[in-house]
Design an enzyme around this catalytic site. Sequence first.
Site, PDB file in Angstrom:
ATOM      1  N   GLU A   1      13.694  -6.758 -13.036  1.00 55.96           N
ATOM      2  CA  GLU A   1      12.281  -6.776 -12.651  1.00 55.96           C
ATOM      3  C   GLU A   1      11.457  -6.087 -13.735  1.00 55.96           C
ATOM      4  O   GLU A   1      11.695  -4.923 -14.051  1.00 55.96           O
ATOM      5  CB  GLU A   1      12.113  -6.045 -11.316  1.00 55.96           C
ATOM      6  CG  GLU A   1      10.716  -6.174 -10.776  1.00 55.96           C
ATOM      7  CD  GLU A   1      10.549  -5.524  -9.410  1.00 55.96           C
ATOM      8  OE1 GLU A   1      11.133  -4.453  -9.179  1.00 55.96           O
ATOM      9  OE2 GLU A   1       9.822  -6.107  -8.578  1.00 55.96           O
TER      10      GLU A   1
ATOM     11  N   LYS B   1       3.221   9.007   2.426  1.00 56.47           N
ATOM     12  CA  LYS B   1       3.364   9.580   1.080  1.00 56.47           C
ATOM     13  C   LYS B   1       3.004   8.460   0.105  1.00 56.47           C
ATOM     14  O   LYS B   1       3.829   7.622  -0.225  1.00 56.47           O
ATOM     15  CB  LYS B   1       4.811  10.045   0.870  1.00 56.47           C
ATOM     16  CG  LYS B   1       4.977  11.219  -0.088  1.00 56.47           C
ATOM     17  CD  LYS B   1       4.460  10.979  -1.490  1.00 56.47           C
ATOM     18  CE  LYS B   1       5.415  10.176  -2.340  1.00 56.47           C
ATOM     19  NZ  LYS B   1       4.812   9.796  -3.638  1.00 56.47           N
TER      20      LYS B   1
HETATM   21  P1  NAD Z   1       9.200   3.642  -6.796  1.00 54.17           P
HETATM   22  O1  NAD Z   1      10.374   3.330  -5.969  1.00 54.17           O
HETATM   23  O2  NAD Z   1       9.392   4.448  -8.018  1.00 54.17           O
HETATM   24  O3  NAD Z   1       8.089   4.430  -5.954  1.00 54.17           O
HETATM   25  C1  NAD Z   1       7.635   3.955  -4.717  1.00 54.17           C
HETATM   26  C2  NAD Z   1       7.299   5.144  -3.838  1.00 54.17           C
HETATM   27  O4  NAD Z   1       8.493   5.880  -3.608  1.00 54.17           O
HETATM   28  C3  NAD Z   1       6.314   6.120  -4.462  1.00 54.17           C
HETATM   29  O5  NAD Z   1       5.482   6.656  -3.458  1.00 54.17           O
HETATM   30  C4  NAD Z   1       7.218   7.215  -5.016  1.00 54.17           C
HETATM   31  O6  NAD Z   1       6.576   8.457  -5.138  1.00 54.17           O
HETATM   32  C5  NAD Z   1       8.307   7.246  -3.962  1.00 54.17           C
HETATM   33  N1  NAD Z   1       9.599   7.783  -4.426  1.00 54.17           N
HETATM   34  C6  NAD Z   1      10.111   7.794  -5.674  1.00 54.17           C
HETATM   35  N2  NAD Z   1      11.326   8.403  -5.686  1.00 54.17           N
HETATM   36  C7  NAD Z   1      11.585   8.761  -4.404  1.00 54.17           C
HETATM   37  C8  NAD Z   1      12.688   9.406  -3.765  1.00 54.17           C
HETATM   38  N3  NAD Z   1      13.752   9.821  -4.442  1.00 54.17           N
HETATM   39  N4  NAD Z   1      12.631   9.580  -2.424  1.00 54.17           N
HETATM   40  C9  NAD Z   1      11.569   9.152  -1.719  1.00 54.17           C
HETATM   41  N5  NAD Z   1      10.496   8.568  -2.276  1.00 54.17           N
HETATM   42  C10 NAD Z   1      10.493   8.366  -3.600  1.00 54.17           C
HETATM   43  O7  NAD Z   1       8.518   2.259  -7.106  1.00 54.17           O
HETATM   44  P2  NAD Z   1       7.277   2.011  -8.046  1.00 54.17           P
HETATM   45  O8  NAD Z   1       7.753   1.891  -9.419  1.00 54.17           O
HETATM   46  O9  NAD Z   1       6.215   3.007  -7.750  1.00 54.17           O
HETATM   47  O10 NAD Z   1       6.775   0.628  -7.459  1.00 54.17           O
HETATM   48  C11 NAD Z   1       7.174  -0.574  -7.971  1.00 54.17           C
HETATM   49  C12 NAD Z   1       8.336  -1.143  -7.189  1.00 54.17           C
HETATM   50  O11 NAD Z   1       7.944  -1.377  -5.843  1.00 54.17           O
HETATM   51  C13 NAD Z   1       8.790  -2.484  -7.706  1.00 54.17           C
HETATM   52  O12 NAD Z   1      10.179  -2.544  -7.727  1.00 54.17           O
HETATM   53  C14 NAD Z   1       8.246  -3.458  -6.689  1.00 54.17           C
HETATM   54  O13 NAD Z   1       8.918  -4.665  -6.612  1.00 54.17           O
HETATM   55  C15 NAD Z   1       8.334  -2.682  -5.453  1.00 54.17           C
HETATM   56  N6  NAD Z   1       7.399  -3.197  -4.433  1.00 54.17           N
HETATM   57  C16 NAD Z   1       7.920  -3.926  -3.414  1.00 54.17           C
HETATM   58  C17 NAD Z   1       7.075  -4.483  -2.466  1.00 54.17           C
HETATM   59  C18 NAD Z   1       7.626  -5.306  -1.338  1.00 54.17           C
HETATM   60  O14 NAD Z   1       6.890  -5.597  -0.397  1.00 54.17           O
HETATM   61  N7  NAD Z   1       8.871  -5.705  -1.380  1.00 54.17           N
HETATM   62  C19 NAD Z   1       5.697  -4.298  -2.568  1.00 54.17           C
HETATM   63  C20 NAD Z   1       5.194  -3.551  -3.631  1.00 54.17           C
HETATM   64  C21 NAD Z   1       6.087  -2.998  -4.566  1.00 54.17           C
END
Ligand code: NAD
Length: 496
Positions: free
Chosen positions: A399, A190
């Site tokens: 963040e 996803k």
């Molecule tokens: P997010 O958590 O909003 O979304 C990430 C993914 O999760 C997306 O595909 C989104 O559609 C999905 N998602 C959102 N709500 C969900 C739910 N309730 N259930 C299941 N899936 C859901 O994060 P974002 O804002 O898209 O990405 C940025 C974040 O990701 C930052 O906090 C960043 O630090 C983190 N990140 C971490 C790493 C790592 O390796 N640690 C790498 C890249 C990004």
Amino acid sequence: MNSHTPAAAPHPYLTQPDKGHLIDGRMVPARSGRSFDTVNPATGQVIARLAEGSAEDVDIAVASARRAFEGPWSRFTPYQRQALLVRVHELLDRHFDELALLETLDMGAPLSRTKAFRSYLQQVALYYSSQAVNTAGETLPNSLPGSIMTMSLKAPVGVVGGIIPWNGPLISQWWLLGGALATGCTLVLKPAEDASLSVLRMVELLHEAGMPEGVVNVVTGYGAVAGEALARHPGVDRVAFTGSTETGQRIIEASTSNIKRLQLELGGKSPDIVFADADLDIAVPGAAMAVFNNSGQVCYAGSRLFVERSIQAEFVERLAAFGKTLRVGNGLDPAVNLGPLISQKQLDRVLGYIDIAEKEGAVLAGGGGRLGGELAGGYFVEPTIFAQVRNDMRIAREEIFGPVISVIPFDTPDEALKLANDTVYGLGGAVWTRNIATALTMARGIQSGTVWVNCYGMVDPAVGFGGIKMSGYGNKGGPHHVDAFLYQKNVYINHG
Ligand code: NAD
């Protein structure tokens, strides 16, 4: 919801802008018939429409993954999985320019960045191909009566749900594709609603390489609906999630439905510590790019920059001068270093933090605004530096996920370490010094999954990357990553 006509985009994959899910090797529309626009963040123009996944679509994709897991894919030998990954490595070479351009159009990172990942992704594919033939169990000693021989086998856990973010989908998906293809698991991916295109295209290429139908499926859509349905699905055995800490907490709750195995790569607020004896010619650009890279949209960004007080003024000045040399703009221009933020939402968030920083008394030392003129249609922010930041200010604790550096002075190594570890996160961290004892003390003392010394952000697939504390758990890459796709089966054989 079908609100705009996609702009003609300079990419062959986008001449047909209506994209469906990829299930059972075929592109299929959402069962609901609903779709949503996806936008090029450099221009604000719609470039494609994606299927809006529902729980029903997730059901269909999970069923396909289960059929493949129990069917043809289970009969692939380790050598055949290895050969598949080698063919993918070759396809990556042939199609890489196309994939990089798609990623640039979809999530804004400049071509100078996306194209640079060619050999890296190929290395990842080859690394996992080597793992495919190396998933060995053990013969184990026992003290049982009689003639009992004991051993362990490594067996694939089954169907994996992969939920990834938008900040680097080409790379994020590969930590899952590599592990699944090496071990014989199947996948339902996803991707993030803001950047799904390179994932759809990559999975098409996997089919071209000979991957059986259903081994990797893609369901596009919103996190709260499609992501949540995947995380809760009782047919999913393991979820590998990369994204924010808040969503990670929801994923943990959802996993209880059938006690799923989890891997969580979450947010960060990583410390980057510069001592007065550092080689500033490498520390200044190194510390700057530890945050400005990908316009700050990097989970391990070294956004809390601790600088020894005696060099603080000089360091900030040089940092600001370096920031001015970076070219911000549409990533299709090969001379551009930094692209836009991913969306209006992210732009509002970053500008909001810049506002908060000024109100909290941090001193703006560079950048600080949105870029207009010919960039006004996109979501561009200048590389921004705040000096005189305190570790208790919100810009040092939360963040931001944008090109904003907080410079925090310190006086002693002990104080630097104490400040560095005063965070809920534990993802990355770095130290810049010419003193080996200081470097090692910091490397041991910083509470994070990865520490870099006199460099920042390097990740090798054979070494890996992961977090602790509220940055999650489980390494991506490294010698034990494939174990997360396998479980240990203990076998007792009575040969008496
Ligand atoms: P997010 O958590 O909003 O979304 C990430 C993914 O999760 C997306 O595909 C989104 O559609 C999905 N998602 C959102 N709500 C969900 C739910 N309730 N259930 C299941 N899936 C859901 O994060 P974002 O804002 O898209 O990405 C940025 C974040 O990701 C930052 O906090 C960043 O630090 C983190 N990140 C971490 C790493 C790592 O390796 N640690 C790498 C890249 C990004």
